[in-house]
Design a protein around this motif. Structure first.
Motif, short mmCIF file in Angstrom:
data_model
loop_
_atom_site.label_atom_id
_atom_site.label_comp_id
_atom_site.label_asym_id
_atom_site.label_seq_id
_atom_site.Cartn_x
_atom_site.Cartn_y
_atom_site.Cartn_z
N ASN A 166 0.81 -1.18 0.05
CA ASN A 166 -0.02 0.01 -0.06
C ASN A 166 0.84 1.22 0.02
OD1 ASN A 166 -2.64 1.39 0.28
ND2 ASN A 166 -1.79 2.06 2.20
N TYR A 167 1.92 1.20 0.72
CA TYR A 167 2.89 2.29 0.84
C TYR A 167 3.32 2.60 -0.67
CZ TYR A 167 6.86 5.30 2.20
OH TYR A 167 7.81 6.27 2.11
N HIS A 168 3.63 1.54 -1.22
CA HIS A 168 4.27 1.56 -2.65
C HIS A 168 3.57 2.08 -3.53
CE1 HIS A 168 7.37 0.90 -5.86
NE2 HIS A 168 6.26 0.14 -6.47
N GLY A 213 0.07 3.09 -3.35
CA GLY A 213 -0.84 4.07 -2.64
C GLY A 213 -2.37 3.78 -3.05
N TRP A 214 -2.70 2.46 -2.71
CA TRP A 214 -4.02 2.04 -2.82
C TRP A 214 -5.01 2.91 -1.86
CZ3 TRP A 214 -1.90 -3.42 -1.94
CH2 TRP A 214 -1.48 -3.84 -3.02
N THR A 226 -4.69 6.36 0.65
CA THR A 226 -4.20 7.36 0.99
C THR A 226 -5.01 8.14 2.25
OG1 THR A 226 -5.09 8.92 -0.58
CG2 THR A 226 -3.32 7.74 -1.26
N THR A 227 -4.25 9.06 2.83
CA THR A 227 -4.84 9.79 3.82
C THR A 227 -5.94 10.73 3.56
OG1 THR A 227 -3.07 11.46 3.67
CG2 THR A 227 -2.55 9.91 5.45
#
Length: 91
Positions: free
Chosen positions: A71-73, A75-76, A78-79
């Motif tokens: 998810n970090y890589h 970006g599924w 985001t904030t």
């Protein structure tokens, strides 16, 4: 992301996973068909196998951590997607 940050996050996932894994597979003395030790709580586990629990916790923590890194890589999530109160726009 630096490797030290990744290690710290993995340790947090591992510590959280302990609480997810502990309740599963526990048998009380009554369920195991043996007598309780005098003074033992009825809900106390019959056998506590730390190795098996640590192995299960490691599997769960690794799977969750890999999802986090993916998810970090990619970006599924985001904030901005989690801003339900629209705080970013000052409303």
């Amino acid at each position: 992301m630096r490797w030290t940050s990744m290690l710290a996050i993995y340790v947090l996932f591992w510590a959280f996973s302990v609480f997810l894994v502990l309740p599963f597979g526990v048998r009380t003395a009554e369920e195991a068909g043996v007598e309780r030790v005098p003074g033992q709580a009825e809900s106390a586990p019959h056998e506590f196998r730390i190795g098996r629990i640590a192995f299960r916790v490691t599997i769960v923590a690794t799977a969750l951590f890999l999802l986090f890194v993916a998810n970090y890589h990619f970006g599924w999530v985001t904030t901005d997607m989690l801003d339900f109160l629209d705080v970013a726009n000052g409303v």
